[in-house]
Write a protein that holds these residues in place. Sequence first.
Motif, mmCIF file in Angstrom:
data_model
loop_
_atom_site.group_PDB
_atom_site.id
_atom_site.type_symbol
_atom_site.label_atom_id
_atom_site.label_comp_id
_atom_site.label_asym_id
_atom_site.label_seq_id
_atom_site.Cartn_x
_atom_site.Cartn_y
_atom_site.Cartn_z
ATOM 1 N N LEU A 141 15.010 13.201 1.632
ATOM 2 C CA LEU A 141 15.665 13.330 2.940
ATOM 3 C C LEU A 141 15.319 12.144 3.826
ATOM 4 C CD1 LEU A 141 14.403 16.526 2.266
ATOM 5 C CD2 LEU A 141 16.167 16.896 3.977
ATOM 6 N N ASP A 142 16.312 11.624 4.532
ATOM 7 C CA ASP A 142 16.058 10.535 5.477
ATOM 8 C C ASP A 142 17.090 10.636 6.598
ATOM 9 O OD1 ASP A 142 14.325 7.620 4.958
ATOM 10 O OD2 ASP A 142 15.712 7.722 6.655
ATOM 11 N N VAL A 143 16.745 10.064 7.763
ATOM 12 C CA VAL A 143 17.709 10.056 8.878
ATOM 13 C C VAL A 143 18.622 8.836 8.821
ATOM 14 C CG1 VAL A 143 16.568 11.474 10.617
ATOM 15 C CG2 VAL A 143 15.856 9.100 10.320
ATOM 16 N N MET B 207 0.833 -1.205 0.000
ATOM 17 C CA MET B 207 0.000 0.000 0.000
ATOM 18 C C MET B 207 0.871 1.259 0.000
ATOM 19 S SD MET B 207 -2.979 -1.104 -0.383
ATOM 20 C CE MET B 207 -2.169 -2.359 -1.327
ATOM 21 N N SER B 208 2.071 1.143 0.576
ATOM 22 C CA SER B 208 2.990 2.283 0.532
ATOM 23 C C SER B 208 3.512 2.483 -0.886
ATOM 24 C CB SER B 208 4.158 2.056 1.497
ATOM 25 O OG SER B 208 3.685 2.083 2.818
ATOM 26 N N GLU B 209 3.690 1.371 -1.594
ATOM 27 C CA GLU B 209 4.092 1.497 -3.012
ATOM 28 C C GLU B 209 3.017 2.259 -3.768
ATOM 29 O OE1 GLU B 209 5.301 -1.969 -5.261
ATOM 30 O OE2 GLU B 209 6.072 -2.911 -3.467
ATOM 31 N N PHE C 292 20.662 14.394 4.208
ATOM 32 C CA PHE C 292 20.371 13.952 5.568
ATOM 33 C C PHE C 292 19.224 14.794 6.119
ATOM 34 C CE2 PHE C 292 20.878 13.564 10.145
ATOM 35 C CZ PHE C 292 20.896 12.183 10.245
ATOM 36 N N SER C 293 18.304 14.134 6.822
ATOM 37 C CA SER C 293 17.128 14.846 7.318
ATOM 38 C C SER C 293 17.421 15.523 8.657
ATOM 39 C CB SER C 293 15.969 13.846 7.482
ATOM 40 O OG SER C 293 14.859 14.486 8.062
ATOM 41 N N ASN C 294 17.517 16.846 8.635
ATOM 42 C CA ASN C 294 17.574 17.621 9.871
ATOM 43 C C ASN C 294 16.796 18.913 9.632
ATOM 44 O OD1 ASN C 294 19.268 19.538 8.629
ATOM 45 N ND2 ASN C 294 21.072 18.290 9.097
ATOM 46 N N VAL D 259 -0.177 10.929 6.870
ATOM 47 C CA VAL D 259 -1.349 11.425 7.618
ATOM 48 C C VAL D 259 -2.005 10.319 8.440
ATOM 49 C CG1 VAL D 259 -2.838 11.097 5.579
ATOM 50 C CG2 VAL D 259 -3.550 12.650 7.395
ATOM 51 N N ASP D 260 -1.895 9.062 7.980
ATOM 52 C CA ASP D 260 -2.538 7.984 8.740
ATOM 53 C C ASP D 260 -1.863 7.761 10.089
ATOM 54 O OD1 ASP D 260 -0.260 6.957 7.586
ATOM 55 O OD2 ASP D 260 -1.172 5.098 6.896
ATOM 56 N N GLN D 261 -0.654 8.243 10.246
ATOM 57 C CA GLN D 261 0.031 8.167 11.550
ATOM 58 C C GLN D 261 0.085 9.577 12.176
ATOM 59 O OE1 GLN D 261 0.399 4.205 11.788
ATOM 60 N NE2 GLN D 261 1.652 5.348 13.214
ATOM 61 N N ASN E 144 -6.433 7.199 3.134
ATOM 62 C CA ASN E 144 -6.592 5.915 2.428
ATOM 63 C C ASN E 144 -6.437 6.128 0.926
ATOM 64 O OD1 ASN E 144 -9.066 7.334 2.381
ATOM 65 N ND2 ASN E 144 -10.227 5.471 1.972
ATOM 66 N N MET E 145 -5.288 6.661 0.554
ATOM 67 C CA MET E 145 -5.056 6.964 -0.866
ATOM 68 C C MET E 145 -5.306 5.751 -1.779
ATOM 69 S SD MET E 145 -1.712 9.383 -0.388
ATOM 70 C CE MET E 145 -1.411 9.742 -2.094
ATOM 71 N N PRO E 146 -4.824 4.534 -1.406
ATOM 72 C CA PRO E 146 -4.996 3.410 -2.337
ATOM 73 C C PRO E 146 -6.447 3.027 -2.569
ATOM 74 C CG PRO E 146 -3.288 2.921 -0.714
ATOM 75 C CD PRO E 146 -4.019 4.148 -0.239
HETATM 76 P P1 NAD Z 1 8.989 3.053 5.730
HETATM 77 O O1 NAD Z 1 9.274 2.510 7.087
HETATM 78 O O2 NAD Z 1 9.296 2.224 4.531
HETATM 79 O O3 NAD Z 1 9.765 4.429 5.529
HETATM 80 C C1 NAD Z 1 9.788 5.443 6.475
HETATM 81 C C2 NAD Z 1 11.077 6.174 6.325
HETATM 82 O O4 NAD Z 1 11.028 7.327 7.177
HETATM 83 C C3 NAD Z 1 12.312 5.355 6.767
HETATM 84 O O5 NAD Z 1 13.250 5.267 5.698
HETATM 85 C C4 NAD Z 1 12.851 6.145 7.952
HETATM 86 O O6 NAD Z 1 14.268 6.110 8.046
HETATM 87 C C5 NAD Z 1 12.340 7.538 7.603
HETATM 88 N N1 NAD Z 1 12.358 8.498 8.702
HETATM 89 C C6 NAD Z 1 12.100 8.290 10.029
HETATM 90 N N2 NAD Z 1 12.285 9.448 10.703
HETATM 91 C C7 NAD Z 1 12.632 10.382 9.778
HETATM 92 C C8 NAD Z 1 12.968 11.754 9.857
HETATM 93 N N3 NAD Z 1 12.977 12.415 11.027
HETATM 94 N N4 NAD Z 1 13.288 12.403 8.714
HETATM 95 C C9 NAD Z 1 13.289 11.756 7.523
HETATM 96 N N5 NAD Z 1 13.007 10.463 7.395
HETATM 97 C C10 NAD Z 1 12.678 9.782 8.510
HETATM 98 O O7 NAD Z 1 7.454 3.494 5.759
HETATM 99 P P2 NAD Z 1 6.505 3.635 4.490
HETATM 100 O O8 NAD Z 1 5.966 2.286 4.170
HETATM 101 O O9 NAD Z 1 7.206 4.379 3.451
HETATM 102 O O10 NAD Z 1 5.290 4.475 5.092
HETATM 103 C C11 NAD Z 1 5.406 5.854 5.363
HETATM 104 C C12 NAD Z 1 4.080 6.383 5.912
HETATM 105 O O11 NAD Z 1 3.083 6.349 4.883
HETATM 106 C C13 NAD Z 1 3.490 5.544 7.055
HETATM 107 O O12 NAD Z 1 2.929 6.387 8.032
HETATM 108 C C14 NAD Z 1 2.405 4.758 6.387
HETATM 109 O O13 NAD Z 1 1.404 4.333 7.297
HETATM 110 C C15 NAD Z 1 1.902 5.802 5.433
HETATM 111 N N6 NAD Z 1 1.020 5.310 4.380
HETATM 112 C C16 NAD Z 1 -0.058 6.095 4.102
HETATM 113 C C17 NAD Z 1 -0.932 5.748 3.102
HETATM 114 C C18 NAD Z 1 -2.066 6.672 2.759
HETATM 115 O O14 NAD Z 1 -2.961 6.261 2.037
HETATM 116 N N7 NAD Z 1 -2.068 7.901 3.226
HETATM 117 C C19 NAD Z 1 -0.748 4.548 2.391
HETATM 118 C C20 NAD Z 1 0.374 3.754 2.698
HETATM 119 C C21 NAD Z 1 1.260 4.151 3.691
#
Ligand code: NAD
Length: 363
Positions: A197-199, A133-135, A219-221, A269-271, A300-302
């Motif tokens: 950006l990622d940590v 679903m993230s894809e 780098f994410s800061n 947004v779901d979190q 719930n985009m998908p």
């Molecule tokens: P994932 O775990 O694959 O990726 C999350 C990334 O965030 C990781 O690489 C992690 O290192 C990074 N991260 C953590 N803290 C960070 C920070 N401070 N700065 C930058 N990067 C940081 O997760 P995902 O599968 O990609 O999912 C991401 C979000 O999308 C989740 O909350 C998931 O529930 C949500 N999601 C939403 C929908 C929707 O319809 N809205 C659908 C699918 C997933």
Amino acid sequence: MIIGVPKEIKISENRVGMTEAGAKQLTLEGHTVIVEKDAGVGSGITNEQYEKAGAKIIDTKKEVYAKADMIMKVKEPLPDEYELMKENQILYTYLHLAAEPKLTKVLVEKKVKAVAYETIQLPNRSLPLLTPMSEVAGRMATQVGAFYLQKDHGGKGILMGGVTGVKPAKVTIIGGGVVGTNAAKMAVGLGAQVTILDVSTARLEYLDDIFKGRCQTLFSNAINIENSVAESDLVVGGVLITGHKAPTLVTKEMISSMQKGSVVVDVAVDQGGCIETCRPTSHTNPTYEVDGVIHYCVPNMPGVVPRTSTYALTNVTLKYASMLAAMGVEDAVAKDASLMKGLNVYGGYVCYEPVARDLGMEY
Ligand code: NAD
């Protein structure tokens, strides 16, 4: 075991918790599958197809909940479904409880055995039931961003890839996990100038390798986010700290620093969202503006690409459904440590630590 598949009631949620192939497999394994009438129609699966696969079609949602030992669905139960759940019933679905205090309380009070798709975690820390679903959501984030950047949809009027002699759009993606990587694939494909950006430096290394210089990794800061957001046409939020509420990384001030008509898509947004100005929207009314910046925050985009999403989801949920149905929650989680991580509520307690901590509940 009797496994119930109710029709989803979230706005524009067209996915369904089980395909006809899933119904056939569970039936062959000796279970009874009951499906609410028309539950699969949005995903192109007819009542007849379910019946042919061995499932029984049931007229009402109420009956499905009343008869089933395990409910298998897609999104978290909504308030209309709260009273339908019963003690000791297994609920196997996406839950995102850290952002759902009311639902968590109901599950605790009703002593539901709640297994959340999104926290089932393999030993390598990946989240196999969140990934597909993230894809989908990551790829959609870019598509949706490109749509709202058009002038006729309220945006600044910019084409993602630009054209010969004209600059492309700048896209910032915060979080380089599954959502971020898929958003980047689409944005790079459209010819945008992309920064992720990622940590996690390991993740940044990986992204650098796969994109072969076609994406900038950063780098994410707070400073890098501030600078990158200010000059972006599209910002995608895709961070996750498993099970926890998302951290706020893009502040209201950063949003104000963007040009009017820019777009933010907060997939997280779901979190709870990683953009301060994010609040959940729905597919029927997906956007709102803050300081002239269009916000798209649909949890719930998908749900609107069900013919892709339902199949991608059930490809990964069925294995654990099979285990839960054959052994019951207790034995199944004892046997499989990954599934154990999915158990969020059991016997009147929250039993997934990040949720309990975020909601200040007993663990
Ligand atoms: P994932 O775990 O694959 O990726 C999350 C990334 O965030 C990781 O690489 C992690 O290192 C990074 N991260 C953590 N803290 C960070 C920070 N401070 N700065 C930058 N990067 C940081 O997760 P995902 O599968 O990609 O999912 C991401 C979000 O999308 C989740 O909350 C998931 O529930 C949500 N999601 C939403 C929908 C929707 O319809 N809205 C659908 C699918 C997933």
